[in-house]
Scaffold this motif. Structure first.
Motif, PDB file in Angstrom:
ATOM      1  N   ARG A   5      -3.367 -48.793  23.126  1.00 48.51           N
ATOM      2  CA  ARG A   5      -1.962 -48.599  23.468  1.00 48.51           C
ATOM      3  C   ARG A   5      -1.381 -47.521  22.559  1.00 48.51           C
ATOM      4  NH1 ARG A   5      -3.066 -51.770  27.115  1.00 48.51           N
ATOM      5  NH2 ARG A   5      -1.695 -53.346  28.042  1.00 48.51           N
ATOM      6  N   ASP A   6      -0.826 -46.491  23.152  1.00 54.86           N
ATOM      7  CA  ASP A   6      -0.219 -45.416  22.375  1.00 54.86           C
ATOM      8  C   ASP A   6       1.271 -45.699  22.201  1.00 54.86           C
ATOM      9  OD1 ASP A   6      -0.504 -42.595  21.225  1.00 54.86           O
ATOM     10  OD2 ASP A   6       1.182 -42.376  22.609  1.00 54.86           O
ATOM     11  N   ARG A   7       1.845 -45.177  21.140  1.00 56.68           N
ATOM     12  CA  ARG A   7       3.244 -45.455  20.830  1.00 56.68           C
ATOM     13  C   ARG A   7       4.209 -44.815  21.819  1.00 56.68           C
ATOM     14  NH1 ARG A   7       4.404 -42.272  15.267  1.00 56.68           N
ATOM     15  NH2 ARG A   7       6.490 -43.123  15.663  1.00 56.68           N
ATOM     16  N   TYR A   8       3.765 -43.803  22.550  1.00 58.19           N
ATOM     17  CA  TYR A   8       4.682 -43.086  23.434  1.00 58.19           C
ATOM     18  C   TYR A   8       4.540 -43.449  24.911  1.00 58.19           C
ATOM     19  CZ  TYR A   8       5.608 -40.233  19.330  1.00 58.19           C
ATOM     20  OH  TYR A   8       5.974 -39.820  18.063  1.00 58.19           O
ATOM     21  N   ILE A   9       3.535 -44.214  25.264  1.00 55.47           N
ATOM     22  CA  ILE A   9       3.377 -44.597  26.674  1.00 55.47           C
ATOM     23  C   ILE A   9       3.287 -46.109  26.769  1.00 55.47           C
ATOM     24  CG2 ILE A   9       2.271 -42.430  27.336  1.00 55.47           C
ATOM     25  CD1 ILE A   9      -0.392 -43.791  27.260  1.00 55.47           C
ATOM     26  N   SER A  10       3.771 -46.654  27.882  1.00 54.99           N
ATOM     27  CA  SER A  10       3.853 -48.103  28.030  1.00 54.99           C
ATOM     28  C   SER A  10       2.528 -48.742  28.428  1.00 54.99           C
ATOM     29  CB  SER A  10       4.925 -48.449  29.078  1.00 54.99           C
ATOM     30  OG  SER A  10       4.658 -47.787  30.303  1.00 54.99           O
ATOM     31  N   ASP A  11       1.682 -48.006  29.174  1.00 54.00           N
ATOM     32  CA  ASP A  11       0.395 -48.543  29.609  1.00 54.00           C
ATOM     33  C   ASP A  11      -0.721 -48.073  28.684  1.00 54.00           C
ATOM     34  OD1 ASP A  11       1.527 -49.756  31.879  1.00 54.00           O
ATOM     35  OD2 ASP A  11       1.437 -47.864  32.975  1.00 54.00           O
ATOM     36  N   ASP A  12      -1.919 -48.611  28.897  1.00 54.16           N
ATOM     37  CA  ASP A  12      -3.066 -48.059  28.206  1.00 54.16           C
ATOM     38  C   ASP A  12      -3.397 -46.697  28.819  1.00 54.16           C
ATOM     39  OD1 ASP A  12      -5.356 -48.358  30.297  1.00 54.16           O
ATOM     40  OD2 ASP A  12      -4.426 -50.340  30.258  1.00 54.16           O
ATOM     41  N   LEU A  13      -4.246 -45.930  28.161  1.00 48.51           N
ATOM     42  CA  LEU A  13      -4.497 -44.551  28.584  1.00 48.51           C
ATOM     43  C   LEU A  13      -5.111 -44.459  29.966  1.00 48.51           C
ATOM     44  CD1 LEU A  13      -5.818 -42.951  25.259  1.00 48.51           C
ATOM     45  CD2 LEU A  13      -3.488 -43.019  26.161  1.00 48.51           C
ATOM     46  N   VAL A  14      -5.943 -45.422  30.315  1.00 52.23           N
ATOM     47  CA  VAL A  14      -6.574 -45.399  31.638  1.00 52.23           C
ATOM     48  C   VAL A  14      -5.535 -45.674  32.722  1.00 52.23           C
ATOM     49  CG1 VAL A  14      -8.287 -46.467  33.135  1.00 52.23           C
ATOM     50  CG2 VAL A  14      -8.825 -46.060  30.722  1.00 52.23           C
ATOM     51  N   ALA A  15      -4.750 -46.733  32.542  1.00 52.73           N
ATOM     52  CA  ALA A  15      -3.728 -47.077  33.533  1.00 52.73           C
ATOM     53  C   ALA A  15      -2.676 -45.989  33.652  1.00 52.73           C
ATOM     54  CB  ALA A  15      -3.071 -48.406  33.162  1.00 52.73           C
ATOM     55  N   HIS A  16      -2.416 -45.315  32.551  1.00 48.55           N
ATOM     56  CA  HIS A  16      -1.417 -44.245  32.549  1.00 48.55           C
ATOM     57  C   HIS A  16      -1.916 -42.997  33.270  1.00 48.55           C
ATOM     58  CE1 HIS A  16       2.005 -41.939  31.192  1.00 48.55           C
ATOM     59  NE2 HIS A  16       1.225 -41.064  30.615  1.00 48.55           N
ATOM     60  N   GLY A  17      -3.231 -42.904  33.465  1.00 46.95           N
ATOM     61  CA  GLY A  17      -3.798 -41.727  34.121  1.00 46.95           C
ATOM     62  C   GLY A  17      -4.038 -40.569  33.182  1.00 46.95           C
ATOM     63  N   ALA A  18      -4.044 -40.841  31.873  1.00 44.23           N
ATOM     64  CA  ALA A  18      -4.230 -39.761  30.903  1.00 44.23           C
ATOM     65  C   ALA A  18      -5.681 -39.315  30.794  1.00 44.23           C
ATOM     66  CB  ALA A  18      -3.730 -40.201  29.528  1.00 44.23           C
ATOM     67  N   VAL A  19      -6.621 -40.182  31.152  1.00 45.42           N
ATOM     68  CA  VAL A  19      -8.041 -39.828  31.052  1.00 45.42           C
ATOM     69  C   VAL A  19      -8.422 -38.985  32.266  1.00 45.42           C
ATOM     70  CG1 VAL A  19     -10.389 -40.712  30.917  1.00 45.42           C
ATOM     71  CG2 VAL A  19      -8.517 -41.933  29.769  1.00 45.42           C
ATOM     72  N   LYS A  20      -8.753 -37.722  32.028  1.00 50.22           N
ATOM     73  CA  LYS A  20      -9.077 -36.801  33.117  1.00 50.22           C
ATOM     74  C   LYS A  20     -10.576 -36.563  33.264  1.00 50.22           C
ATOM     75  CE  LYS A  20      -4.843 -36.344  34.247  1.00 50.22           C
ATOM     76  NZ  LYS A  20      -4.370 -36.997  35.482  1.00 50.22           N
ATOM     77  N   ASP A  21     -11.319 -36.743  32.183  1.00 49.81           N
ATOM     78  CA  ASP A  21     -12.759 -36.512  32.275  1.00 49.81           C
ATOM     79  C   ASP A  21     -13.455 -37.257  31.143  1.00 49.81           C
ATOM     80  OD1 ASP A  21     -15.099 -35.430  33.349  1.00 49.81           O
ATOM     81  OD2 ASP A  21     -15.071 -33.754  31.945  1.00 49.81           O
ATOM     82  N   LEU A  22     -14.618 -37.799  31.449  1.00 50.98           N
ATOM     83  CA  LEU A  22     -15.434 -38.500  30.454  1.00 50.98           C
ATOM     84  C   LEU A  22     -16.890 -38.161  30.710  1.00 50.98           C
ATOM     85  CD1 LEU A  22     -15.667 -40.569  28.136  1.00 50.98           C
ATOM     86  CD2 LEU A  22     -15.841 -42.363  29.888  1.00 50.98           C
ATOM     87  N   GLN A  23     -17.529 -37.516  29.739  1.00 49.59           N
ATOM     88  CA  GLN A  23     -18.924 -37.116  29.875  1.00 49.59           C
ATOM     89  C   GLN A  23     -19.737 -37.713  28.734  1.00 49.59           C
ATOM     90  OE1 GLN A  23     -19.214 -32.860  30.194  1.00 49.59           O
ATOM     91  NE2 GLN A  23     -17.877 -32.757  31.988  1.00 49.59           N
ATOM     92  N   ILE A  24     -20.896 -38.264  29.100  1.00 53.45           N
ATOM     93  CA  ILE A  24     -21.783 -38.871  28.109  1.00 53.45           C
ATOM     94  C   ILE A  24     -23.139 -38.193  28.170  1.00 53.45           C
ATOM     95  CG2 ILE A  24     -22.864 -41.014  27.337  1.00 53.45           C
ATOM     96  CD1 ILE A  24     -20.615 -42.534  28.723  1.00 53.45           C
TER      97      ILE A  24
END
Length: 350
Positions: A5-24
């Motif tokens: 949970r970030d201090r500036y957004i109400s949802d977690d990063l995934v629910a907020h749509g902040a995660v745009k790409d994840l590569q492993i």
């Protein structure tokens, strides 16, 4: 990521749509995040917090952060202003609460966070932005004799009636003339690709406020007050006015919340305590932050370099920049105007 949970957004990063790409790739993980508000001063803090959060499961983590400020929906019937994505009004119920100083520092704070920002001085009778921006006596250019170029100061575009008239001249105008002058200043200025246009309103709920609310594509408003009961009584009227004309109120900023002695550092709530929080709770809006009654704020603004410009990494600037990120984040949750989408601005951490 779903638990963070970030201090500036109400949802977690995934629910907020902040995660745009994840590569492993083996033990290496590359994470790309994109936010809807500028956060240059918070980027490194966020990266370190995310690395610490994921350290138990990810040892080699590369994080890329950028942002894209989108235009947001305005009230029905208002046409978007060319070159401007979002217009935010800074208002107060009465004078003397530090609204103009707050407005210019918020504009500078958003600019320091990476956004392209302008400020319109809508106080026709008592323009103060030219002095606070260090541009008293400046005269804007007109390249086509029809429009005017904004005056640039500290990286912020600005326009004020103070640039166009003799500073000693009294503006003896009736309400309709003031409203017309405001619309001309707003529409005839060639704003250049602004993420945010901050409008420093005169105090009260009169002609200028109604003109702005009814005829200008206003995205949102912010109310500035002090803890003093009489200031809060007038601030309530400001909140009620914007709600009545269907302009979202992003929150309340409490100015002069605590006096700090310049000699010994003693802190005392000379104007009372908790007023801004009570106002925010009463009307269901957020308490965005509180500024101290500190002599440096006045001295720096009078000197043409407001606190965020004079000491961008100082404690006072830190408060303004935190509030600016909260404003940008809250606005990013509002409904977007996809028809007006333009090019994005990015901050990248390599």
């Amino acid at each position: 990521m779903a638990e963070y949970r970030d201090r500036y957004i109400s949802d977690d990063l995934v629910a907020h749509g902040a995660v745009k790409d994840l590569q492993i790739e083996g033990e290496r993980v590359a994470l790309s995040l994109r936010f809807g508000f500028p956060l240059a001063g918070y980027r490194d803090t966020l990266i370190q917090a995310l690395k610490a959060h994921l350290a138990p499961v990810v040892k080699n983590l590369d994080i890329r952060i950028d942002f894209d400020v989108a235009p947001h929906v305005v009230k029905t019937g208002a046409k978007p202003l060319p070159g401007v994505k979002n217009i935010i009004a800074i208002a107060s119920g009465k004078g003397g609460v530090g609204k103009s100083t707050t407005a210019v520092n918020l504009a500078l704070a958003l600019q320091k966070e990476g956004a392209t920002v302008g400020i319109l001085d809508a106080d026709i009778y008592g323009p103060s932005q030219p002095i606070m921006l260090g541009k008293a006596g400046a005269h804007p250019e007109s390249k086509d004799q029809k429009s005017i170029e904004p005056v640039l100061s500290h990286g912020v575009q600005s326009m004020s009636i103070g640039y166009l008239v003799d500073p000693d001249q009294a503006m003896v105008w009736r309400g309709p003339m003031v409203s017309q002058a405001l619309q001309q200043l707003l529409n005839d200025t060639r704003w250049r690709d602004l993420d945010y246009l901050i409008v420093d309103l005169p105090p009260g709920t009169g002609d200028v406020q109604l003109t702005l609310s009814q005829k200008v594509p206003l995205t949102a408003a912010i109310i500035v007050t002090t803890p003093q009961d009489i200031a809060l009584a007038d601030a309530i009227k400001g909140v009620a006015m914007f709600k009545k004309v269907d302009v979202p109120v992003l929150g309340v900023i409490e100015n002069m919340a605590m006096h700090i002695c310049s000699n010994c550092g003693h802190q005392e709530p000379v104007f009372g305590q908790g007023g801004g929080e009570k106002l925010a709770a009463q009307y269901g809006v957020e308490m965005l932050g509180a500024l101290p009654l500190d002599i440096r704020i006045r001295q720096q603004a009078d000197g043409g370099a407001p606190s965020v410009a004079a000491e961008p990494e100082g404690d006072i600037a830190g408060i303004y920049r935190d509030i600016a990120r909260r404003i940008g984040a809250k606005l990013s949750f509002e409904a977007k105007n996809y028809a007006a989408m333009g090019p994005s601005i990015s901050i990248v951490s390599e």
